[in-house]
Design an enzyme around this catalytic site. Sequence first.
Site, mmCIF file in Angstrom:
data_model
loop_
_atom_site.group_PDB
_atom_site.id
_atom_site.type_symbol
_atom_site.label_atom_id
_atom_site.label_comp_id
_atom_site.label_asym_id
_atom_site.label_seq_id
_atom_site.Cartn_x
_atom_site.Cartn_y
_atom_site.Cartn_z
ATOM 1 N N CYS A 2 0.839 -1.190 0.000
ATOM 2 C CA CYS A 2 0.000 0.000 0.000
ATOM 3 C C CYS A 2 0.883 1.252 0.000
ATOM 4 C CB CYS A 2 -0.952 0.085 1.183
ATOM 5 S SG CYS A 2 -2.064 -1.303 1.316
ATOM 6 N N ARG A 27 3.842 -0.230 -4.807
ATOM 7 C CA ARG A 27 3.636 -0.748 -3.456
ATOM 8 C C ARG A 27 2.320 -1.532 -3.317
ATOM 9 N NH1 ARG A 27 6.857 1.644 0.436
ATOM 10 N NH2 ARG A 27 5.363 0.936 1.978
ATOM 11 N N TRP A 77 -2.856 -2.747 -1.650
ATOM 12 C CA TRP A 77 -2.534 -4.180 -1.843
ATOM 13 C C TRP A 77 -3.379 -4.890 -0.798
ATOM 14 C CZ3 TRP A 77 -0.472 -8.371 0.832
ATOM 15 C CH2 TRP A 77 -0.010 -9.426 0.030
ATOM 16 N N ASN A 103 -1.780 1.744 5.910
ATOM 17 C CA ASN A 103 -0.873 0.713 5.389
ATOM 18 C C ASN A 103 -0.478 -0.165 6.560
ATOM 19 O OD1 ASN A 103 1.140 -0.770 4.118
ATOM 20 N ND2 ASN A 103 2.665 0.853 4.324
ATOM 21 N N LYS A 492 12.877 -14.499 -10.792
ATOM 22 C CA LYS A 492 12.534 -13.433 -11.746
ATOM 23 C C LYS A 492 11.465 -13.927 -12.726
ATOM 24 C CE LYS A 492 13.799 -10.685 -10.047
ATOM 25 N NZ LYS A 492 14.608 -10.391 -8.915
ATOM 26 N N GLU A 495 8.058 -14.272 -10.908
ATOM 27 C CA GLU A 495 7.345 -13.071 -10.480
ATOM 28 C C GLU A 495 6.889 -12.180 -11.608
ATOM 29 O OE1 GLU A 495 11.248 -10.589 -8.858
ATOM 30 O OE2 GLU A 495 9.321 -10.251 -7.923
ATOM 31 N N HIS A 511 17.717 -36.751 -7.686
ATOM 32 C CA HIS A 511 17.083 -37.232 -6.447
ATOM 33 C C HIS A 511 15.578 -36.960 -6.441
ATOM 34 C CE1 HIS A 511 20.893 -38.336 -4.733
ATOM 35 N NE2 HIS A 511 21.377 -37.169 -5.142
ATOM 36 N N LYS A 610 6.102 -4.051 -3.905
ATOM 37 C CA LYS A 610 7.559 -3.921 -3.792
ATOM 38 C C LYS A 610 8.039 -4.106 -2.366
ATOM 39 C CE LYS A 610 11.599 -2.276 -5.476
ATOM 40 N NZ LYS A 610 12.269 -3.338 -6.227
HETATM 41 O O1 M6R Z 1 13.028 -4.712 0.518
HETATM 42 P P1 M6R Z 1 13.589 -6.081 0.723
HETATM 43 O O2 M6R Z 1 14.930 -6.268 0.079
HETATM 44 O O3 M6R Z 1 13.640 -6.493 2.155
HETATM 45 O O4 M6R Z 1 12.580 -7.054 -0.023
HETATM 46 C C1 M6R Z 1 12.731 -8.444 0.050
HETATM 47 C C2 M6R Z 1 11.915 -9.133 -1.021
HETATM 48 O O5 M6R Z 1 10.562 -8.843 -0.869
HETATM 49 C C3 M6R Z 1 12.348 -8.715 -2.426
HETATM 50 O O6 M6R Z 1 13.710 -8.953 -2.626
HETATM 51 C C4 M6R Z 1 11.556 -9.483 -3.498
HETATM 52 O O7 M6R Z 1 11.841 -10.844 -3.436
HETATM 53 C C5 M6R Z 1 11.899 -8.898 -4.865
HETATM 54 N N1 M6R Z 1 10.944 -7.921 -5.261
HETATM 55 C C6 M6R Z 1 12.004 -9.929 -5.922
HETATM 56 O O8 M6R Z 1 12.377 -9.366 -7.134
#
Ligand code: M6R
Length: 615
Positions: A2, A27, A77, A103, A492, A495, A511, A610
């Site tokens: 959010c 966000r 969100w 938020n 990547k 997501e 395995h 994010k």
């Molecule tokens: O802000 P942060 O680095 O703590 O965020 C951690 C994860 O949410 C972040 O790295 C997420 O996996 C990425 N957006 C993936 O690309």
Amino acid sequence: MCGIMGYVGENAASKIILEGLSKQEYRGYDSAGIALRCPDGIESAKIVGRVSELVRRVEEMPSECASAASGIGHTRWATHGGVTETNAHPHESVDGMVVLVHNGIIENSRDIRSTLESQGVKFSTETDTEAACQLLAVLYKKCDGDALAALSKLTAYLTGAFALVIMIRDRPDEIWCVRKGSPLVTAFDGDACYCASDPTALLGYTHDLFFLEEGEMAALASSGIKFYGFDGKERGKSSIHLNWDSVMADKGHFEHFMRKEIDEQPDVLRLTIDTHTIVTNVAMDKSLTLPKGLMKRVRRVQFVACGTSFYATLVAKDIMESLGSDLDISAEVASEYRYRNVNGGEDTLAIFVSQSGETADTLAAARIAKSMGTHCIAITNVRGSTIDREVDHTLLSMAGPEIGVAATKTFMGQISLLTLLAMSLLKDRGVLSANDEARLIGGLRSLPVSQNAMLEREGEIRALAEKYSDSKGFFFIGRRECVPLTMEGALKLKEIAYLPSEAYAAGEMKHGPIAMLDERLTVVALVPDTDLREKTLSNVEECRARNAPILLLASDGDESARTYADDVIFVPRTEPELFPFIAVIPLQLFAYHTARTLGCDIDMPRNLAKSVTVE
Ligand code: M6R
């Protein structure tokens, strides 16, 4: 999760708020809303969808609202309550006195709701936020219109995480901000006050920002900001100057932020190296003054993070091990670390990595480590973020604002800083050899040129992404320094292209997972020309024998690698430990072009946000 934007001043609030929301849309982006102080009271507009849709809805509001000089906005969100216009923020109390955006998650919202409902308060949404809104209206009345007293009482009732931005109907000149567990930053540019979840939304107005601390509130008026504790006592506060350029948060000539951010990686790396090295020596001590003798004392180093930041810590762990560290090193996801019975104390150094500095699990893990007397270092991209303020030492990664939800350049900022930190710690301990120091610093210095060479091969990678985009799934395999990369490559693709993709240590395939392979499941094998080349190629052969198409990443000049694969992406050579610094680029580009071929929303993938500020 959010994004919040608030404004009180003399200009048209709607324009400022909508711009702020679109800057923070990454966000959360399932619905959005705005409340403006119009001549006849507070008017709201809400939509399901993106901020661009909200812009159109605001144009339909009464014309007097267009010039309203204060307001609040939100991009959501969803956590509690489906994605509907009713559940979108802002929320309004049943008496119309309180309008607010939120938020976080209010954990005791059900209890508050049933208590208020039993007193006759009618709820109209399924959200946790409405409980805070209705309760505040009740408390405001009980406190005879004393906003500060009502907010102090509200914060004592609420549990969970909440950044709240509030308008009160009969207090037209102010906006209130409350922060616990979710970020909120405020600013005053001499004529107006602003608040937002993310500092990038405010950089167009001022670079001097006031980050609210845990348990802090603020009253914003056009004349300035007053800060209070949850106990209602006023407190002083200094601003933090954020040295980011607002242009850095623009897409420039690129189609997507993610693509632009991939391109910025050589610069991020160069800046990190220039800041923390002198000729062939690490020089972290300029920014990191650890207590004397700490590195001699510690027995244990724990890396803790989430998502891509966690994979960055795996790269660091591998480098420390390859340099002959005599420490007990672990890397763990924060969501597990926080609930396990981990070791800690004076003989432990914990390194928390978080781009945003606001990830709920990483913050909780850091608090646990601190409470055990563990020495805590954070690596974050955001000065003033919660983690920056809570740990013993912070190292700022030099990526600048990252807008694409998929982390790219911040991964580069993290692995470069982590590598230098790892070397510096081992040097302090007397374990780093002069030869390794010179070898790795020399290697790091030559990386930006190799990364640019890699970026120039984008056409080839795009063609491969198009070719393989109809695969039913992917396996990313590799050994040792490549294992963190297999995870990052798979993440990547998951997501942004929503494709099933698994990461496996190459030796593990037989395995179990090899059973899944057939001609529609592509194996992306990372096979640099190191001592493990032959072993990994044997695993590739095993996959090939099960008819899986093979896309291989090999070192430049390793022509015979072609005989093992359907396609090969060649990667410039470097020191073995530094392979991830270059090889991550084709993996990012591969995911990017796959998602583009499939028509996915690259910068704002579905279901994601994010910054993950809830558990
Ligand atoms: O802000 P942060 O680095 O703590 O965020 C951690 C994860 O949410 C972040 O790295 C997420 O996996 C990425 N957006 C993936 O690309």
